[in-house]
Design a protein around this motif. Structure first.
Motif, PDB file in Angstrom:
ATOM      1  N   LYS A  84       0.822  -1.205   0.000  1.00  0.00           N
ATOM      2  CA  LYS A  84       0.000   0.000   0.000  1.00  0.00           C
ATOM      3  C   LYS A  84       0.860   1.261   0.000  1.00  0.00           C
ATOM      4  O   LYS A  84       0.560   2.232  -0.710  1.00  0.00           O
ATOM      5  CB  LYS A  84      -0.925  -0.004   1.220  1.00  0.00           C
ATOM      6  CG  LYS A  84      -2.014  -1.059   1.157  1.00  0.00           C
ATOM      7  CD  LYS A  84      -2.938  -0.945   2.349  1.00  0.00           C
ATOM      8  CE  LYS A  84      -4.077  -1.959   2.252  1.00  0.00           C
ATOM      9  NZ  LYS A  84      -5.007  -1.855   3.397  1.00  0.00           N
ATOM     10  N   MET A  85       1.940   1.240   0.797  1.00  0.00           N
ATOM     11  CA  MET A  85       2.767   2.434   0.864  1.00  0.00           C
ATOM     12  C   MET A  85       3.492   2.685  -0.447  1.00  0.00           C
ATOM     13  O   MET A  85       3.655   3.837  -0.874  1.00  0.00           O
ATOM     14  CB  MET A  85       3.767   2.313   2.022  1.00  0.00           C
ATOM     15  CG  MET A  85       4.625   3.563   2.222  1.00  0.00           C
ATOM     16  SD  MET A  85       3.674   5.117   2.289  1.00  0.00           S
ATOM     17  CE  MET A  85       2.647   4.824   3.723  1.00  0.00           C
ATOM     18  N   SER A  86       3.941   1.613  -1.105  1.00  0.00           N
ATOM     19  CA  SER A  86       4.574   1.782  -2.418  1.00  0.00           C
ATOM     20  C   SER A  86       3.616   2.456  -3.390  1.00  0.00           C
ATOM     21  O   SER A  86       4.008   3.340  -4.167  1.00  0.00           O
ATOM     22  CB  SER A  86       5.009   0.417  -2.973  1.00  0.00           C
ATOM     23  OG  SER A  86       6.048  -0.140  -2.209  1.00  0.00           O
ATOM     24  N   THR A  87       2.342   2.048  -3.334  1.00  0.00           N
ATOM     25  CA  THR A  87       1.338   2.647  -4.202  1.00  0.00           C
ATOM     26  C   THR A  87       1.125   4.115  -3.862  1.00  0.00           C
ATOM     27  O   THR A  87       1.056   4.984  -4.754  1.00  0.00           O
ATOM     28  CB  THR A  87       0.000   1.891  -4.082  1.00  0.00           C
ATOM     29  OG1 THR A  87       0.198   0.530  -4.469  1.00  0.00           O
ATOM     30  CG2 THR A  87      -1.064   2.517  -4.957  1.00  0.00           C
ATOM     31  N   GLN A  88       1.035   4.416  -2.585  1.00  0.00           N
ATOM     32  CA  GLN A  88       0.819   5.799  -2.164  1.00  0.00           C
ATOM     33  C   GLN A  88       1.982   6.711  -2.552  1.00  0.00           C
ATOM     34  O   GLN A  88       1.777   7.831  -3.021  1.00  0.00           O
ATOM     35  CB  GLN A  88       0.610   5.856  -0.654  1.00  0.00           C
ATOM     36  CG  GLN A  88      -0.759   5.361  -0.214  1.00  0.00           C
ATOM     37  CD  GLN A  88      -0.992   5.637   1.244  1.00  0.00           C
ATOM     38  OE1 GLN A  88      -0.367   5.026   2.091  1.00  0.00           O
ATOM     39  NE2 GLN A  88      -1.888   6.558   1.539  1.00  0.00           N
ATOM     40  N   LEU A  89       3.187   6.225  -2.348  1.00  0.00           N
ATOM     41  CA  LEU A  89       4.357   7.043  -2.649  1.00  0.00           C
ATOM     42  C   LEU A  89       4.484   7.334  -4.140  1.00  0.00           C
ATOM     43  O   LEU A  89       5.041   8.360  -4.543  1.00  0.00           O
ATOM     44  CB  LEU A  89       5.629   6.357  -2.140  1.00  0.00           C
ATOM     45  CG  LEU A  89       5.804   6.334  -0.616  1.00  0.00           C
ATOM     46  CD1 LEU A  89       6.963   5.428  -0.225  1.00  0.00           C
ATOM     47  CD2 LEU A  89       6.023   7.747  -0.070  1.00  0.00           C
ATOM     48  N   SER A  90       3.975   6.424  -4.965  1.00  0.00           N
ATOM     49  CA  SER A  90       4.069   6.611  -6.410  1.00  0.00           C
ATOM     50  C   SER A  90       2.845   7.308  -7.001  1.00  0.00           C
ATOM     51  O   SER A  90       2.831   7.628  -8.184  1.00  0.00           O
ATOM     52  CB  SER A  90       4.268   5.261  -7.113  1.00  0.00           C
ATOM     53  OG  SER A  90       3.169   4.399  -6.897  1.00  0.00           O
ATOM     54  N   THR A 105      13.882  -0.580   2.690  1.00  0.00           N
ATOM     55  CA  THR A 105      14.301   0.797   2.406  1.00  0.00           C
ATOM     56  C   THR A 105      14.415   1.051   0.911  1.00  0.00           C
ATOM     57  O   THR A 105      13.906   2.054   0.390  1.00  0.00           O
ATOM     58  CB  THR A 105      15.649   1.108   3.079  1.00  0.00           C
ATOM     59  OG1 THR A 105      15.549   0.864   4.484  1.00  0.00           O
ATOM     60  CG2 THR A 105      16.047   2.556   2.856  1.00  0.00           C
ATOM     61  N   ALA A 106      15.091   0.154   0.201  1.00  0.00           N
ATOM     62  CA  ALA A 106      15.296   0.350  -1.237  1.00  0.00           C
ATOM     63  C   ALA A 106      13.980   0.356  -1.995  1.00  0.00           C
ATOM     64  O   ALA A 106      13.843   1.038  -3.020  1.00  0.00           O
ATOM     65  CB  ALA A 106      16.218  -0.739  -1.788  1.00  0.00           C
ATOM     66  N   GLN A 107      13.000  -0.372  -1.492  1.00  0.00           N
ATOM     67  CA  GLN A 107      11.702  -0.451  -2.151  1.00  0.00           C
ATOM     68  C   GLN A 107      10.959   0.882  -2.090  1.00  0.00           C
ATOM     69  O   GLN A 107      10.260   1.259  -3.038  1.00  0.00           O
ATOM     70  CB  GLN A 107      10.859  -1.537  -1.491  1.00  0.00           C
ATOM     71  CG  GLN A 107       9.437  -1.667  -2.023  1.00  0.00           C
ATOM     72  CD  GLN A 107       8.615  -2.675  -1.236  1.00  0.00           C
ATOM     73  OE1 GLN A 107       9.164  -3.556  -0.591  1.00  0.00           O
ATOM     74  NE2 GLN A 107       7.304  -2.542  -1.283  1.00  0.00           N
ATOM     75  N   LEU A 108      11.134   1.619  -0.989  1.00  0.00           N
ATOM     76  CA  LEU A 108      10.368   2.842  -0.775  1.00  0.00           C
ATOM     77  C   LEU A 108      11.143   4.119  -1.092  1.00  0.00           C
ATOM     78  O   LEU A 108      10.554   5.199  -1.163  1.00  0.00           O
ATOM     79  CB  LEU A 108       9.887   2.906   0.682  1.00  0.00           C
ATOM     80  CG  LEU A 108       9.012   1.754   1.191  1.00  0.00           C
ATOM     81  CD1 LEU A 108       8.619   2.004   2.644  1.00  0.00           C
ATOM     82  CD2 LEU A 108       7.781   1.561   0.332  1.00  0.00           C
ATOM     83  N   LYS A 109      12.436   4.035  -1.284  1.00  0.00           N
ATOM     84  CA  LYS A 109      13.298   5.215  -1.295  1.00  0.00           C
ATOM     85  C   LYS A 109      12.932   6.251  -2.363  1.00  0.00           C
ATOM     86  O   LYS A 109      13.105   7.458  -2.141  1.00  0.00           O
ATOM     87  CB  LYS A 109      14.762   4.811  -1.477  1.00  0.00           C
ATOM     88  CG  LYS A 109      15.099   4.219  -2.846  1.00  0.00           C
ATOM     89  CD  LYS A 109      16.580   3.893  -2.949  1.00  0.00           C
ATOM     90  CE  LYS A 109      16.924   3.259  -4.293  1.00  0.00           C
ATOM     91  NZ  LYS A 109      16.628   4.160  -5.443  1.00  0.00           N
ATOM     92  N   ASP A 110      12.443   5.822  -3.519  1.00  0.00           N
ATOM     93  CA  ASP A 110      12.173   6.777  -4.595  1.00  0.00           C
ATOM     94  C   ASP A 110      11.081   7.775  -4.224  1.00  0.00           C
ATOM     95  O   ASP A 110      11.030   8.871  -4.789  1.00  0.00           O
ATOM     96  CB  ASP A 110      11.789   6.048  -5.881  1.00  0.00           C
ATOM     97  CG  ASP A 110      12.974   5.330  -6.510  1.00  0.00           C
ATOM     98  OD1 ASP A 110      14.119   5.622  -6.119  1.00  0.00           O
ATOM     99  OD2 ASP A 110      12.746   4.456  -7.373  1.00  0.00           O
TER     100      ASP A 110
END
Length: 416
Positions: A84-90, A105-110
């Protein structure tokens, strides 16, 4: 995670308890409250109602300390959080404050704001934190979160079962041979020594301790076809299919091992210090802790943990960083340590957690585990690897397929 990690993995039904699902509300806009304070939302995984109260208290205490912000907790179960957080951040719907596990960390860093400039601007001394967590919450030479907890993966055991079986309790530094010998004596009358665990951190730590095999290399690259890891995984699988000291796994279930341990059906469980005091409080038996058994070429364990960072969408990064400083300061982390919620990433506060544990030998075991612990690197595909482990390892554990073949299947599913 860290984890936090086992505890959150047990709460698939936590959303039914009234936890707030992750949404875009309170995200990048950082709006204002009726009394003129900056409204700031904090996304965090939550392990049930008590956990929710714990984090809400942190939010309220930090809000009161700062005076000009109002932090609102936004909870999700751990197993749902990162997707869910990956979706929100993108998709520009992320809250200002974001929880980050070192493995991810690497998954969310962008979508996260690098904190290095804010650290310098605010003269924050990072040496007060456990160095492995500063490394674990960094990627591409940038720090993306301030750590709040840390811990090496260890082995919990049911002292009552060891005593009943006439087996000496394991000492820190015990070997894989000693583990198997004890496991055979502990497996009787429908009980087993240990239940299988497909959670990426725990199975990878078990293999690392056994023969040093790694899927995630020290530089953060991923190699699911590593033959040494496959050999170590075969040893882990043989505990079920060959040695019969571990029950078959009823489908992919990262909570199975912990549930069997808490139910008194198994004598041991792989876990981390973030769960120890909660396990001790709920278990109906005496809980002990030791290091993971070391095999030929092994002897190390992974350390992991979590922290809190700022999304790039946050309109008030300076105020968000002020909140992070308080959330990871001595007062908050000391309180969390004293309450048993986290082995604090601030090393000066760790004795409070140890004192509260009240478990004989826990300080010595923790010291021994930390001496051999290495940070588990993050990779952009770490979450996918974890999902594949949960999906495919059941075949290896239950003897339906060799570990080498299972890892080939997993490797084929990962991006090249």
């Amino acid at each position: 995670m860290v984890k936090d990690m086992r505890k959150e993995a047990l709460v698939a039904g936590a959303l039914a308890l009234g936890l707030i699902g992750l949404t875009g509300c309170g995200g990048s806009s950082s709006g204002s409250t009726a009394d003129g304070k900056t409204a700031m939302t904090w996304a965090m995984w939550v392990g049930g109602t008590e956990d929710q109260k714990n984090w809400e208290k942190v939010a309220d205490d930090v809000s009161n300390t700062l005076g000009d912000v109002k932090i609102t907790l936004q909870g999700s179960t751990f197993q749902d959080y990162f997707t869910k957080m990956s979706t929100q951040l993108s998709s520009n719907t992320a809250p200002c404050l974001v929880a980050v596990q070192s493995l991810r960390t690497a998954q969310l860093k962008d979508g996260m704001l690098p904190l290095d400039d804010l650290v310098k601007k605010n003269n924050l001394d990072l040496s007060a934190f456990d160095s492995s967590m500063i490394k674990g919450l960094s990627a591409d030479n940038n720090l993306y979160a301030l750590p709040y907890d840390v811990g090496p993966v260890m082995m919990f055991y049911n002292k009552d079962m060891f005593d009943a079986a006439g087996v000496p309790v394991p000492k820190a530094g015990w070997t894989a041979d000693e583990f198997v010998a004890a496991a055979k004596k502990l497996t009787a009358n429908g009980k087993h020594a240990i239940a299988p665990n497909t959670a990426d951190l725990f199975v990878e730590s078990q293999v690392l301790a056994y023969n040093g095999g790694r899927v995630l290399k020290e530089d953060g690259t991923m190699d699911a076809s590593d033959p040494t890891f496959a050999k170590g995984l075969q040893w882990v699988s043989d505990l079920t299919s060959k040695e019969k000291v571990s029950p078959e796994l009823p489908g992919g279930d990262t909570a199975f091992s912990a549930n069997e341990f808490m139910a008194g059906n198994t004598a041991m469980s792989i876990d981390g210090p973030w769960s120890l005091l909660d396990v001790k409080a709920k278990a109906k038996f005496k809980v002990g802790v030791t290091t993971l058994p070391a095999g030929p070429g092994g002897g190390k364990t992974f350390s992991a943990g979590s922290g809190w960072g700022i999304s790039k969408q946050c309109a008030t990064p300076d105020k968000a960083f002020a909140a992070l400083k308080e959330m990871t300061g001595d007062k908050v982390l000391g309180n969390l340590a004293a309450a048993g919620r986290a082995l604090a990433a601030r090393t000066a506060q760790q004795t409070k957690w140890i004192d509260n544990a009240g478990i004989p030998g826990v300080a010595e075991t923790l010291k021994s585990a930390e001496a051999t612990a290495v940070p588990m690197p993050s990779n952009t595909n770490s979450d996918q690897l974890g999902q594949l482990f949960n999906q495919y390892l059941v075949k290896s554990i239950n003897g339906q397929q060799s570990a080498a073949d299972v890892m080939k299947d997993i490797a084929a599913q990962l991006p090249r």
